[in-house]
Scaffold this motif. Structure first.
Motif, PDB file in Angstrom:
ATOM      1  N   ASP A   9     -13.886  -5.476 111.809  1.00 20.27           N
ATOM      2  CA  ASP A   9     -15.112  -4.687 111.652  1.00 20.27           C
ATOM      3  C   ASP A   9     -15.817  -5.127 110.379  1.00 20.27           C
ATOM      4  O   ASP A   9     -16.365  -4.318 109.624  1.00 20.27           O
ATOM      5  N   ALA A  10     -15.817  -6.445 110.165  1.00 17.83           N
ATOM      6  CA  ALA A  10     -16.224  -6.987 108.872  1.00 17.83           C
ATOM      7  C   ALA A  10     -17.693  -7.346 108.769  1.00 17.83           C
ATOM      8  O   ALA A  10     -18.102  -7.964 107.792  1.00 17.83           O
ATOM      9  N   TYR A  11     -18.498  -6.982 109.775  1.00 17.23           N
ATOM     10  CA  TYR A  11     -19.900  -7.395 109.689  1.00 17.23           C
ATOM     11  C   TYR A  11     -20.616  -6.694 108.548  1.00 17.23           C
ATOM     12  O   TYR A  11     -21.411  -7.295 107.839  1.00 17.23           O
ATOM     13  N   ASN A  12     -20.348  -5.404 108.371  1.00 14.26           N
ATOM     14  CA  ASN A  12     -21.005  -4.679 107.300  1.00 14.26           C
ATOM     15  C   ASN A  12     -20.239  -3.407 107.025  1.00 14.26           C
ATOM     16  O   ASN A  12     -19.332  -3.037 107.770  1.00 14.26           O
ATOM     17  N   ALA A  13     -20.619  -2.708 105.956  1.00 15.96           N
ATOM     18  CA  ALA A  13     -19.923  -1.472 105.615  1.00 15.96           C
ATOM     19  C   ALA A  13     -20.802  -0.592 104.750  1.00 15.96           C
ATOM     20  O   ALA A  13     -21.524  -1.065 103.872  1.00 15.96           O
ATOM     21  N   ASN A  14     -20.743   0.701 104.997  1.00 15.83           N
ATOM     22  CA  ASN A  14     -21.313   1.713 104.137  1.00 15.83           C
ATOM     23  C   ASN A  14     -20.348   2.897 104.188  1.00 15.83           C
ATOM     24  O   ASN A  14     -19.379   2.883 104.964  1.00 15.83           O
ATOM     25  N   PRO A  15     -20.529   3.910 103.363  1.00 16.56           N
ATOM     26  CA  PRO A  15     -19.539   5.001 103.349  1.00 16.56           C
ATOM     27  C   PRO A  15     -19.301   5.640 104.709  1.00 16.56           C
ATOM     28  O   PRO A  15     -18.156   5.964 105.055  1.00 16.56           O
ATOM     29  N   GLU A  16     -20.368   5.840 105.494  1.00 20.23           N
ATOM     30  CA  GLU A  16     -20.202   6.488 106.794  1.00 20.23           C
ATOM     31  C   GLU A  16     -19.407   5.613 107.759  1.00 20.23           C
ATOM     32  O   GLU A  16     -18.482   6.082 108.431  1.00 20.23           O
ATOM     33  N   SER A  17     -19.783   4.344 107.852  1.00 19.61           N
ATOM     34  CA  SER A  17     -19.081   3.458 108.781  1.00 19.61           C
ATOM     35  C   SER A  17     -17.660   3.172 108.310  1.00 19.61           C
ATOM     36  O   SER A  17     -16.754   2.986 109.130  1.00 19.61           O
ATOM     37  N   MET A  18     -17.445   3.165 106.991  1.00 19.02           N
ATOM     38  CA  MET A  18     -16.093   2.951 106.481  1.00 19.02           C
ATOM     39  C   MET A  18     -15.187   4.124 106.855  1.00 19.02           C
ATOM     40  O   MET A  18     -14.038   3.931 107.302  1.00 19.02           O
ATOM     41  N   MET A  53     -32.248   7.499 134.793  1.00 25.23           N
ATOM     42  CA  MET A  53     -30.904   7.213 135.286  1.00 25.23           C
ATOM     43  C   MET A  53     -30.145   8.521 135.520  1.00 25.23           C
ATOM     44  O   MET A  53     -30.110   9.383 134.639  1.00 25.23           O
ATOM     45  N   PRO A  54     -29.522   8.706 136.679  1.00 28.18           N
ATOM     46  CA  PRO A  54     -28.741   9.917 136.957  1.00 28.18           C
ATOM     47  C   PRO A  54     -27.539  10.047 136.025  1.00 28.18           C
ATOM     48  O   PRO A  54     -26.988   9.053 135.549  1.00 28.18           O
ATOM     49  N   ALA A  55     -27.131  11.295 135.787  1.00 28.35           N
ATOM     50  CA  ALA A  55     -26.052  11.569 134.841  1.00 28.35           C
ATOM     51  C   ALA A  55     -24.763  10.841 135.206  1.00 28.35           C
ATOM     52  O   ALA A  55     -24.088  10.270 134.336  1.00 28.35           O
ATOM     53  N   GLN A  56     -24.394  10.831 136.472  1.00 24.55           N
ATOM     54  CA  GLN A  56     -23.147  10.183 136.857  1.00 24.55           C
ATOM     55  C   GLN A  56     -23.222   8.677 136.652  1.00 24.55           C
ATOM     56  O   GLN A  56     -22.245   8.043 136.245  1.00 24.55           O
ATOM     57  N   ASP A  57     -24.389   8.093 136.909  1.00 28.30           N
ATOM     58  CA  ASP A  57     -24.560   6.656 136.669  1.00 28.30           C
ATOM     59  C   ASP A  57     -24.460   6.342 135.180  1.00 28.30           C
ATOM     60  O   ASP A  57     -23.907   5.304 134.786  1.00 28.30           O
ATOM     61  N   ILE A  58     -25.012   7.231 134.359  1.00 26.31           N
ATOM     62  CA  ILE A  58     -24.908   7.040 132.910  1.00 26.31           C
ATOM     63  C   ILE A  58     -23.446   7.070 132.488  1.00 26.31           C
ATOM     64  O   ILE A  58     -22.985   6.213 131.714  1.00 26.31           O
ATOM     65  N   ALA A  59     -22.693   8.052 132.978  1.00 25.95           N
ATOM     66  CA  ALA A  59     -21.284   8.171 132.612  1.00 25.95           C
ATOM     67  C   ALA A  59     -20.494   6.944 133.039  1.00 25.95           C
ATOM     68  O   ALA A  59     -19.651   6.428 132.291  1.00 25.95           O
ATOM     69  N   THR A  60     -20.779   6.455 134.231  1.00 26.08           N
ATOM     70  CA  THR A  60     -20.083   5.266 134.723  1.00 26.08           C
ATOM     71  C   THR A  60     -20.412   4.050 133.878  1.00 26.08           C
ATOM     72  O   THR A  60     -19.525   3.259 133.521  1.00 26.08           O
ATOM     73  N   ALA A  61     -21.688   3.895 133.530  1.00 24.13           N
ATOM     74  CA  ALA A  61     -22.106   2.739 132.729  1.00 24.13           C
ATOM     75  C   ALA A  61     -21.516   2.807 131.327  1.00 24.13           C
ATOM     76  O   ALA A  61     -21.076   1.790 130.773  1.00 24.13           O
ATOM     77  N   LEU A  62     -21.492   3.993 130.727  1.00 27.08           N
ATOM     78  CA  LEU A  62     -20.901   4.134 129.393  1.00 27.08           C
ATOM     79  C   LEU A  62     -19.409   3.823 129.431  1.00 27.08           C
ATOM     80  O   LEU A  62     -18.863   3.228 128.493  1.00 27.08           O
ATOM     81  N   SER A  63     -18.747   4.198 130.504  1.00 27.78           N
ATOM     82  CA  SER A  63     -17.314   3.937 130.618  1.00 27.78           C
ATOM     83  C   SER A  63     -17.002   2.450 130.759  1.00 27.78           C
ATOM     84  O   SER A  63     -15.904   2.005 130.413  1.00 27.78           O
ATOM     85  N   GLY A  64     -17.965   1.692 131.253  1.00 26.57           N
ATOM     86  CA  GLY A  64     -17.744   0.258 131.421  1.00 26.57           C
ATOM     87  C   GLY A  64     -18.348  -0.597 130.328  1.00 26.57           C
ATOM     88  O   GLY A  64     -18.156  -1.811 130.307  1.00 26.57           O
ATOM     89  N   ALA A  65     -19.071   0.022 129.389  1.00 34.59           N
ATOM     90  CA  ALA A  65     -19.786  -0.746 128.362  1.00 34.59           C
ATOM     91  C   ALA A  65     -18.837  -1.293 127.310  1.00 34.59           C
ATOM     92  O   ALA A  65     -17.879  -0.633 126.899  1.00 34.59           O
ATOM     93  N   GLY A  66     -19.136  -2.505 126.858  1.00 37.87           N
ATOM     94  CA  GLY A  66     -18.336  -3.140 125.817  1.00 37.87           C
ATOM     95  C   GLY A  66     -19.156  -3.385 124.568  1.00 37.87           C
ATOM     96  O   GLY A  66     -20.303  -2.966 124.446  1.00 37.87           O
ATOM     97  N   GLN A  67     -18.557  -4.073 123.616  1.00 33.72           N
ATOM     98  CA  GLN A  67     -19.234  -4.429 122.377  1.00 33.72           C
ATOM     99  C   GLN A  67     -19.883  -5.789 122.551  1.00 33.72           C
ATOM    100  O   GLN A  67     -19.202  -6.775 122.848  1.00 33.72           O
ATOM    101  N   LEU A  68     -21.203  -5.875 122.374  1.00 32.37           N
ATOM    102  CA  LEU A  68     -21.915  -7.136 122.575  1.00 32.37           C
ATOM    103  C   LEU A  68     -22.054  -7.950 121.297  1.00 32.37           C
ATOM    104  O   LEU A  68     -22.299  -9.150 121.358  1.00 32.37           O
ATOM    105  N   SER A  69     -21.929  -7.307 120.146  1.00 37.27           N
ATOM    106  CA  SER A  69     -22.163  -7.979 118.868  1.00 37.27           C
ATOM    107  C   SER A  69     -20.842  -8.229 118.144  1.00 37.27           C
ATOM    108  O   SER A  69     -19.911  -7.419 118.220  1.00 37.27           O
ATOM    109  N   ARG A  70     -20.777  -9.321 117.419  1.00 36.14           N
ATOM    110  CA  ARG A  70     -19.527  -9.750 116.782  1.00 36.14           C
ATOM    111  C   ARG A  70     -19.157  -8.897 115.579  1.00 36.14           C
ATOM    112  O   ARG A  70     -19.993  -8.324 114.902  1.00 36.14           O
ATOM    113  N   TRP A  71     -17.847  -8.864 115.311  1.00 37.26           N
ATOM    114  CA  TRP A  71     -17.276  -8.306 114.090  1.00 37.26           C
ATOM    115  C   TRP A  71     -17.571  -6.831 113.919  1.00 37.26           C
ATOM    116  O   TRP A  71     -17.687  -6.324 112.816  1.00 37.26           O
TER     117      TRP A  71
END
Length: 470
Positions: free
Chosen positions: A333-342, A299-317
């Motif tokens: 953000d209640a699906y899970n937690a560890n020190p890094e993600s917290m 995938m070309p760099a500009q296409d990657i940047a465009t896709a990342l800019s339009g990407a959303g969250q697919l998984s709940r919580w």
């Protein structure tokens, strides 16, 4: 749709056919473990459980259209009987993936796996049909079920791999051998089970050890334990991160007033500007990992940047941000937690707080227990409580028992006095407190390990006349 005959499935799994009128009959529907998800042509895998035994639902599955049941004993309907249903699922996945020849992308890490997997999937869909792990189904059951969703048209299979011990990831890679392997980070999630970060690194590195010589190991240049994994693989290594020598880099990282990151993406073949829809600076690293995979697949760099800019969250919580009609914003953000993600979630809340304060609002951190931290639990909960104070979070609500008390203790010792922090017994007590004190402009973060069930706090705060707002 795996399109194998029952005779072929019996051969692959080492099973015996029972009550099967036509061994040439093919499975043309999904492989499922929940009888309610059976469709005509399905294979129903009857998993034994502590409370519910899938074998008890075999007749229901057959009546719903399952061509056979994968079982550990005869069930009175067409069945392939095996010694171990979970192992048989794995053997079936291995056979199907080998038959299809699709490109397998596997990823692991202590934090950010699911969000990164979602980003990779959204990017690769731009290159061809892609199947990916739903939610966090990343173990010896969920991974085969995902792989068995692939068909002859699938170009990419994106698989999240979790581990709770040494050898777990090695087993998963044997089921679905990856050509591209991504390691995000080595943190302290499940440190109580592993015994230390070094042991976690051993387990996560099993992914790159499984890569072929013509494969690609995508490694986090900013995590020394991950970077060091380059010596454990015969595959070519690609580094991502903010380090100057990273192949896929983020430059000029910044957050907008709502906590959404933006940066300039640098790749060996070009650059592009990225403005993400996700919340929190931690998603920059996730985005770079996804960009590295997409770049390797052409995938070309500009296409990657465009896709990342339009990407959303697919998984709940996972940093689900919803603004109520009254101006209160709820971050689930209640699906899970560890020190890094917290810590990442608290920093995102702090960034969002800048905009909230301009509207007269406050930031609330509704936090609960981080599980499986072993001897590190007291120190890690104390540190999170302290960080909430350092980030100037307006209100800390610690929910639960011992670990919640440690969270509040950390906040108290860091200088949180009076009403700035409070310890409540359970989710309902947190809801009652918030309902009485929230005001327009406030931002509420809800986060804890999955076992705490704090998603109920977010759901009730968003409920309208008994129904959860969309």
């Amino acid at each position: 749709m795996i399109d194998l005959s029952l005779a072929e499935i019996a051969a692959v799994t080492g099973g015996q056919q029972y009550d099967i009128p036509d061994p040439a009959l093919a499975v043309t529907g999904p492989v499922v473990i929940d009888s309610r998800e059976v469709r005509p042509g399905s294979l129903f895998a009857a998993l034994p459980g502590d409370n519910v035994d899938g074998h008890d639902f075999a007749e229901r599955a057959a009546a719903a259209g399952a061509v056979a049941v994968l079982a550990s004993r005869p069930v009175g309907v067409p069945a392939i009987v095996v010694d171990d249903v979970v192992a048989a699922l794995g053997a079936l996945a291995r056979a199907v993936v080998a038959k299809l020849g699709t490109t397998v992308v596997a990823l692991t890490g202590s934090a950010g796996k699911t969000s990164t997997k979602d980003l990779i999937a959204q990017l690769l869909q731009g290159l061809g049909p892609t199947v990916w792990t739903p939610g966090s189904l990343n173990n010896e059951i969920g991974l085969p079920l995902t792989a068995l969703r692939a068909d002859a048209g699938t170009r990419h299979l994106v698989l999240e791999m979790g581990a709770r011990g040494i050898g777990h990831i090695r087993y998963l890679t044997e089921l679905t051998p990856p050509r591209i392997g991504v390691v995000l980070n080595v943190g302290t999630a499940h440190v109580g089970e592993f015994g230390g970060r070094e042991q976690i690194a051993v387990a996560k590195g099993e992914l790159v050890e499984a890569l072929p010589g013509d494969g690609v190991a995508v490694l986090n240049a900013d995590d020394p334990l991950v970077r060091a994994m380059s010596s454990r693989t015969k595959a070519r290594t690609v580094l991502f991160g903010e380090a100057a020598d990273a192949d896929i880099r983020a430059v000029d990282v910044r957050l907008d007033a709502t906590g959404r990151p933006a940066f300039t993406l640098h790749t060996p073949t070009g650059c592009g500007e990225v403005t993400m829809q996700l919340y929190g600076e931690h998603h920059v690293s996730n985005a770079l990992a996804a960009a590295a995979v997409a770049h390797e697949l052409g995938m070309p760099a500009q296409d990657i940047a465009t896709a990342l800019s339009g990407a959303g969250q697919l998984s709940r919580w996972r940093m689900e941000v919803t603004e109520r009609a009254d101006g209160v914003t709820v971050v689930n953000d209640a699906y899970n937690a560890n020190p890094e993600s917290m810590r990442a979630a608290l920093r995102a809340l702090a960034a969002m707080g800048e905009s909230a304060r301009a509207r007269g609002g406050r930031t609330w951190a509704v936090l609960g227990r981080m599980a499986e931290l072993g001897e590190e639990s007291l120190a890690e909960h104390d540190a999170v409580g302290r960080l909430a104070v350092r980030l100037n979070v307006s209100k800390l609500v610690a929910v639960g028992d011992r670990e919640a008390a440690w969270l509040q203790m950390g906040a108290y010792n860091e200088g949180s006095w009076g009403e700035e922090s409070v310890h409540v017994s359970d989710a309902q007590a947190a809801v009652d407190l918030l309902r009485s004190e929230l005001r327009p402009g406030d931002v509420v973060l809800v986060k804890a390990s999955r076992s705490v069930g704090l998603e109920r706090v977010a759901e009730q705060l968003l409920a309208v006349d008994g129904e959860v707002a969309g």
